[in-house]
Design an enzyme around this catalytic site. Structure first.
Site, PDB file in Angstrom:
ATOM      1  N   PRO A  94       0.845  -1.197   0.000  1.00 12.47           N
ATOM      2  CA  PRO A  94       0.000   0.000   0.000  1.00 12.47           C
ATOM      3  C   PRO A  94       0.881   1.248   0.000  1.00 12.47           C
ATOM      4  O   PRO A  94       1.793   1.369   0.806  1.00 12.47           O
ATOM      5  CB  PRO A  94      -0.776  -0.120   1.321  1.00 12.47           C
ATOM      6  CG  PRO A  94      -0.704  -1.573   1.689  1.00 12.47           C
ATOM      7  CD  PRO A  94       0.606  -2.060   1.170  1.00 12.47           C
TER       8      PRO A  94
ATOM      9  N   GLU B 215      17.419 -13.867   1.067  1.00 11.65           N
ATOM     10  CA  GLU B 215      17.472 -13.668  -0.383  1.00 11.65           C
ATOM     11  C   GLU B 215      18.910 -13.487  -0.874  1.00 11.65           C
ATOM     12  O   GLU B 215      19.212 -13.750  -2.031  1.00 11.65           O
ATOM     13  CB  GLU B 215      16.632 -12.417  -0.708  1.00 11.65           C
ATOM     14  CG  GLU B 215      15.900 -12.499  -2.002  1.00 11.65           C
ATOM     15  CD  GLU B 215      15.001 -11.294  -2.273  1.00 11.65           C
ATOM     16  OE1 GLU B 215      14.513 -10.654  -1.310  1.00 11.65           O
ATOM     17  OE2 GLU B 215      14.782 -11.002  -3.457  1.00 11.65           O
TER      18      GLU B 215
ATOM     19  N   ASP C 132       7.470 -13.777  -9.661  1.00 13.06           N
ATOM     20  CA  ASP C 132       8.014 -12.637  -8.905  1.00 13.06           C
ATOM     21  C   ASP C 132       7.651 -11.306  -9.585  1.00 13.06           C
ATOM     22  O   ASP C 132       6.800 -10.582  -9.078  1.00 13.06           O
ATOM     23  CB  ASP C 132       9.536 -12.769  -8.735  1.00 13.06           C
ATOM     24  CG  ASP C 132      10.048 -12.108  -7.472  1.00 13.06           C
ATOM     25  OD1 ASP C 132       9.228 -11.639  -6.679  1.00 13.06           O
ATOM     26  OD2 ASP C 132      11.280 -12.076  -7.274  1.00 13.06           O
TER      27      ASP C 132
HETATM   28  P1  IMP Z   1       4.365  -3.479  -5.319  1.00  5.55           P
HETATM   29  O1  IMP Z   1       4.431  -3.996  -3.912  1.00  5.55           O
HETATM   30  O2  IMP Z   1       3.103  -3.815  -6.037  1.00  5.55           O
HETATM   31  O3  IMP Z   1       4.661  -1.999  -5.362  1.00  5.55           O
HETATM   32  O4  IMP Z   1       5.503  -4.232  -6.155  1.00  5.55           O
HETATM   33  C1  IMP Z   1       6.830  -3.794  -6.270  1.00  5.55           C
HETATM   34  C2  IMP Z   1       7.595  -3.917  -4.972  1.00  5.55           C
HETATM   35  O5  IMP Z   1       7.744  -5.301  -4.615  1.00  5.55           O
HETATM   36  C3  IMP Z   1       9.049  -3.412  -5.047  1.00  5.55           C
HETATM   37  O6  IMP Z   1       9.152  -2.033  -4.777  1.00  5.55           O
HETATM   38  C4  IMP Z   1       9.750  -4.222  -3.963  1.00  5.55           C
HETATM   39  O7  IMP Z   1       9.610  -3.612  -2.695  1.00  5.55           O
HETATM   40  C5  IMP Z   1       8.968  -5.513  -3.950  1.00  5.55           C
HETATM   41  N1  IMP Z   1       9.696  -6.592  -4.649  1.00  5.55           N
HETATM   42  C6  IMP Z   1       9.553  -6.998  -5.910  1.00  5.55           C
HETATM   43  N2  IMP Z   1      10.385  -8.025  -6.175  1.00  5.55           N
HETATM   44  C7  IMP Z   1      11.059  -8.266  -5.042  1.00  5.55           C
HETATM   45  C8  IMP Z   1      12.064  -9.214  -4.679  1.00  5.55           C
HETATM   46  O8  IMP Z   1      12.526 -10.077  -5.438  1.00  5.55           O
HETATM   47  N3  IMP Z   1      12.548  -9.121  -3.393  1.00  5.55           N
HETATM   48  C9  IMP Z   1      12.073  -8.221  -2.499  1.00  5.55           C
HETATM   49  N4  IMP Z   1      11.122  -7.344  -2.801  1.00  5.55           N
HETATM   50  C10 IMP Z   1      10.623  -7.358  -4.066  1.00  5.55           C
HETATM   51 ZN    ZN Z   2       9.342 -11.115  -4.516  1.00  2.79          ZN
END
Ligand code: IMP
Ligand code: ZN
Length: 362
Positions: A132, A239, A316
């Protein structure tokens, strides 16, 4: 409306998919499976972002068009990361384009269509996750309401036969970002819990974001609250090699139901994960492109397969990684060197495991 693609599938997963016979592809398409680890803003088709950029550019001073254009070009050309930290720098350009309720709704719709629409949908069920975000145009609560509204609309739209009726195809996981301060994390948990109490389609809470950031101890109370509310818990864990065994054990003490990546678990952590049968969300292409895993042969999926442990294959972020759920499954079925060379029975079992790992269907 036709499903939009995130752009061409490229790289390892594309080679794996291209190495399969038509009947193997049909087999993969016909497998019931769940996508359990897809980030909303990392899954938007690039064509939709381009539309949103064109529309935003007509509003003077609305966004930094140059930064957005250069971000979009990177995504169009395919990213080349030296290490995982660079990955998080891709999101500000995307966020600039999904900062109004209308743009966020459009983006959410396109992601639901990407995974669930078309004659051969990518998956049977989707648990989409998103963080959010408060913007000048909406509060965090409004953000969640917009995404949930689109999920409800999608679940309630007419089915493929033109009949009306609800189809439970998608649900939301609310993400907490490791960089969030206590007040924001609390606000997000309160939103998730209150939506759940109202019977909305929030099924879990995730911890994500730059793995080098944040003090995980601060999240313990919030995840307790999440579990008390009956929501599922999934955590990005271990990770990178910089995530310490201490941090990993701390996160495991939150009693997660699923884990994202779990790439660098030590023996003590592995013993807990195996004992508690915690489902691992495996993101093959993501790990290869972020260079946390060097080759498929070195991937920790092999350890979990050998131990007959529950896993779910996931994309992902299909936008930067230029993958799809089908092509991730192709990495399982394709013969070496294109894939892991699993049998159809083994792949079927993995797909079944993804459905068993759902928060929303159990
Ligand atoms: P949102 O939560 O819909 O804004 O999707 C994008 C967000 O997901 C990014 O800003 C990251 O914080 C998180 N994110 C996406 N891929 C990864 C990952 O591989 N590791 C950790 N966080 C991720
Ligand atoms: Zn992820």
């Amino acid at each position: 409306m036709p499903r939009e693609s995130t752009g061409s599938i490229a790289g390892y997963c594309s080679s794996a998919l291209n190495s399969l016979t038509p009947s193997q592809i049909t087999f993969l398409q016909s497998l019931p499976k769940a996508e359990l680890h897809a980030h909303l803003n990392g899954s938007i088709p690039v064509s939709v972002l381009q539309d949103l950029a064109r529309e935003s550019a007509t509003i003077p001073g609305n966004i930094d068009s140059e930064a957005v254009q250069s971000g979009l070009e990177k995504l169009l050309n395919g990213i080349e990361l030296r290490e995982i930290n660079e990955f998080f720098g891709l999101f500000p350009a995307i966020y600039a384009l999904t900062s109004t309720p209308a743009a966020l709704a459009r983006a959410t719709r396109s992601v639901l269509q990407l995974f669930l629409d078309g004659p051969t949908p990518e998956c049977t069920y989707l648990e989409l996750r998103s963080t959010p975000r408060a913007t000048p145009h909406m509060t965090r609560r409004k953000y969640v309401e917009v995404v949930l509204h689109e999920i409800d609309r999608f679940n309630c739209t007419a089915d493929g036969n033109g009949n009306g009726g609800t189809r439970e195809k998608a649900a939301l996981i609310v993400s907490l970002d490791r960089r969030m301060n206590a007040a924001v994390a609390k606000e997000c948990v309160d939103i998730a819990v209150s939506m759940r109490k109202k019977g909305r389609k929030v099924v879990g809470v995730d911890l994500c974001g730059d793995p080098m950031e944040g003090d995980m101890e601060e999240f313990a109370d919030y995840f307790r609250q999440v579990k008390d509310a009956g929501l599922g818990v999934t955590l990005h864990i271990a990770e990178t090699t910089s995530n310490t065994p201490r941090e990993t054990l701390q996160l495991l003490s939150f009693a997660p139901d699923r884990l994202g990546h779990a790439t660098f678990l030590d023996d003590e952590a592995k013993a807990i994960v195996l004992r508690d049968k915690i489902c691992i969300e495996i993101c093959l292409t993501s790990n290869l492109l972020c260079k946390t895993v060097t080759t498929l042969d070195d991937h920790h999926i092999r350890y979990y397969l050998k131990n007959n442990h529950p896993i779910a294959i996931c994309t992902d972020d299909p936008l930067p990684f230029r993958n799809s759920l089908l092509s991730e499954y192709a990495l399982l079925l394709a013969e070496r060197p294109f894939g892991l060379g699993l049998s159809e029975d083994e792949v079927r079992k993995v797909a079944r495991g993804s459905l068993m790992g759902c928060f929303g269907l159990n």
